[in-house]
Design an enzyme around this catalytic site. Structure first.
Site, PDB file in Angstrom:
ATOM      1  N   GLU A  19      -5.005  -4.987  10.874  1.00 38.41           N
ATOM      2  CA  GLU A  19      -3.998  -3.941  11.072  1.00 38.41           C
ATOM      3  C   GLU A  19      -4.265  -3.217  12.388  1.00 38.41           C
ATOM      4  O   GLU A  19      -5.085  -2.280  12.428  1.00 38.41           O
ATOM      5  CB  GLU A  19      -4.058  -2.926   9.932  1.00 38.41           C
ATOM      6  CG  GLU A  19      -3.790  -3.514   8.567  1.00 38.41           C
ATOM      7  CD  GLU A  19      -3.234  -2.478   7.601  1.00 38.41           C
ATOM      8  OE1 GLU A  19      -2.256  -2.795   6.922  1.00 38.41           O
ATOM      9  OE2 GLU A  19      -3.754  -1.343   7.562  1.00 38.41           O
ATOM     10  N   SER A  75       3.760  -2.164  10.416  1.00 36.04           N
ATOM     11  CA  SER A  75       5.217  -2.211  10.605  1.00 36.04           C
ATOM     12  C   SER A  75       5.844  -3.540  10.198  1.00 36.04           C
ATOM     13  O   SER A  75       6.813  -4.002  10.825  1.00 36.04           O
ATOM     14  CB  SER A  75       5.595  -1.835  12.048  1.00 36.04           C
ATOM     15  OG  SER A  75       5.216  -0.499  12.321  1.00 36.04           O
ATOM     16  N   HIS A  99      -9.418   1.091   5.417  1.00 35.24           N
ATOM     17  CA  HIS A  99      -8.123   1.345   6.068  1.00 35.24           C
ATOM     18  C   HIS A  99      -8.351   2.314   7.230  1.00 35.24           C
ATOM     19  O   HIS A  99      -9.164   3.239   7.127  1.00 35.24           O
ATOM     20  CB  HIS A  99      -7.121   1.924   5.064  1.00 35.24           C
ATOM     21  CG  HIS A  99      -5.716   1.875   5.591  1.00 35.24           C
ATOM     22  ND1 HIS A  99      -5.267   2.765   6.546  1.00 35.24           N
ATOM     23  CD2 HIS A  99      -4.689   1.035   5.334  1.00 35.24           C
ATOM     24  CE1 HIS A  99      -4.008   2.462   6.845  1.00 35.24           C
ATOM     25  NE2 HIS A  99      -3.636   1.416   6.138  1.00 35.24           N
ATOM     26  N   GLY A 115       2.870   2.165  10.892  1.00 34.46           N
ATOM     27  CA  GLY A 115       3.840   3.243  10.720  1.00 34.46           C
ATOM     28  C   GLY A 115       4.601   3.602  11.982  1.00 34.46           C
ATOM     29  O   GLY A 115       5.257   4.646  12.040  1.00 34.46           O
ATOM     30  N   ASN A 146       0.865  -1.176   0.000  1.00 36.18           N
ATOM     31  CA  ASN A 146       0.000   0.000   0.000  1.00 36.18           C
ATOM     32  C   ASN A 146       0.903   1.228   0.000  1.00 36.18           C
ATOM     33  O   ASN A 146       1.493   1.565   1.024  1.00 36.18           O
ATOM     34  CB  ASN A 146      -0.899  -0.034   1.248  1.00 36.18           C
ATOM     35  CG  ASN A 146      -1.746   1.212   1.374  1.00 36.18           C
ATOM     36  OD1 ASN A 146      -1.813   2.034   0.458  1.00 36.18           O
ATOM     37  ND2 ASN A 146      -2.410   1.360   2.518  1.00 36.18           N
ATOM     38  N   GLU A 190      -6.739   4.733   8.184  1.00 31.19           N
ATOM     39  CA  GLU A 190      -6.510   6.144   7.833  1.00 31.19           C
ATOM     40  C   GLU A 190      -7.766   6.746   7.202  1.00 31.19           C
ATOM     41  O   GLU A 190      -8.062   7.925   7.387  1.00 31.19           O
ATOM     42  CB  GLU A 190      -5.279   6.253   6.918  1.00 31.19           C
ATOM     43  CG  GLU A 190      -3.999   6.008   7.720  1.00 31.19           C
ATOM     44  CD  GLU A 190      -2.852   5.378   6.956  1.00 31.19           C
ATOM     45  OE1 GLU A 190      -2.876   5.378   5.716  1.00 31.19           O
ATOM     46  OE2 GLU A 190      -1.928   4.852   7.624  1.00 31.19           O
ATOM     47  N   LYS A 202       0.137   4.216  -0.186  1.00 33.76           N
ATOM     48  CA  LYS A 202      -0.491   5.387   0.455  1.00 33.76           C
ATOM     49  C   LYS A 202      -0.269   6.634  -0.413  1.00 33.76           C
ATOM     50  O   LYS A 202      -0.269   6.523  -1.639  1.00 33.76           O
ATOM     51  CB  LYS A 202       0.009   5.542   1.898  1.00 33.76           C
ATOM     52  CG  LYS A 202      -0.188   4.237   2.709  1.00 33.76           C
ATOM     53  CD  LYS A 202       0.015   4.382   4.189  1.00 33.76           C
ATOM     54  CE  LYS A 202      -0.225   3.039   4.865  1.00 33.76           C
ATOM     55  NZ  LYS A 202      -0.133   3.090   6.325  1.00 33.76           N
TER      56      LYS A 202
END
Ligand SMILES: O=C[C@H](O)COP(=O)(O)O
Length: 255
Positions: free
Chosen positions: A167, A212, A95, A173, A9, A97, A11
């Protein structure tokens, strides 16, 4: 026997130059890898260019989002039919985000799941708990709620030939991956939750881990029986690191 899927991904990262360079390097690194499906999801502006560069390779094209509508006055959106038209296969939805920055609800994400299935595309449904939820012991309840939005509206059969990406938000991250044992426990719970509705569907659904994942920790994660590959963010921007992760998945599931 489930086939692992490692998906990058990207992003909000990339340029025409990067699409050219990174895909050329990935093709080179991954030309002899078998036993693991691979996909990349560049930003929407570069999907067509990426598809062009992926031509003739085993690396599939993915996308990072889709709208619930098929056409009409929805400025800035991309439809499932458009993604299909340009040759995308795996579409990330839900996701964290997007749940956070775009306030996407479980119900909207279930609608996205439905339009992707209708278009013959493969949803990659992201689920996972925040750090506070994790500390409060709510991991399973959060994952169940996020899956139930799809189960209750579309039924368990909708999960045939689909992907779930677990996730944990606290691992995204941050450099702080879940341990293999932690991730395995949640993956097993997720598969068991779907199995309560349909055991055969639960057995075949791909459950990726994301958060990660890097060249150093991937192999151990993939030794776990319910971890079927990874959804990779930062490490997917480097061909060598991403290739190590793909090769680790192929190797682990061969052993
Ligand atoms: O979609 C990918 C995940 O958000 C993981 O990102 P990360 O590998 O940079 O932690």
């Amino acid at each position: 026997m489930r086939h692992p899927l490692v998906m990058g991904n990207w992003k909000l990262n990339g340029s025409k130059h990067m699409v050219n360079e990174l895909i050329a390097a990935l093709r080179n690194e991954l030309s002899s890898v078998v036993g693991c499906d691979v996909a990349i999801a560049p930003p929407v502006a570069y999907l067509d260019l990426a598809k062009h560069h992926l031509g003739g390779s085993r690396i599939a094209l993915g996308a990072q989002n889709v709208d619930t509508h098929l056409s009409g006055a929805f400025t800035g959106e991309v439809s499932a039919e458009m993604l299909k038209d340009i040759g995308a296969k795996y579409i990330i939805i839900g996701h964290s985000e997007r749940r956070t920055y775009h306030k996407e609800s479980d119900e909207v994400i279930a609608e996205k799941f439905a339009v992707l299935k209708e278009a013959g595309l493969i949803p990659v449904l992201c689920i996972g708990e925040s750090e506070a939820e994790n500390e409060a012991g709510q991991t399973e309840a959060v994952c169940a709620r996020q899956i139930d939005a799809v189960l209750n509206s579309l039924g368990a059969k909708a999960f045939e030939n689909t992907v779930i990406a677990y996730e944990p938000i606290w691992a995204i991250g941050t450099g702080k991956s879940a341990t293999p044992a932690q991730a395995q426990a949640v993956h097993k719970y997720i598969r068991g939750h779907i199995a309560k509705h349909d055991a055969a569907i639960a057995e075949q659904v791909i459950i990726q881990y994301g958060g990660s994942v890097n060249a150093g920790n991937a192999a151990e994660l993939f030794t776990q029986p319910d971890i079927d590959g990874a959804l990779v963010g930062g490490a997917s921007l480097k061909a060598d690191a991403f290739a190590v992760i793909v090769k680790a998945a192929a190797q682990a599931k061969q052993d």
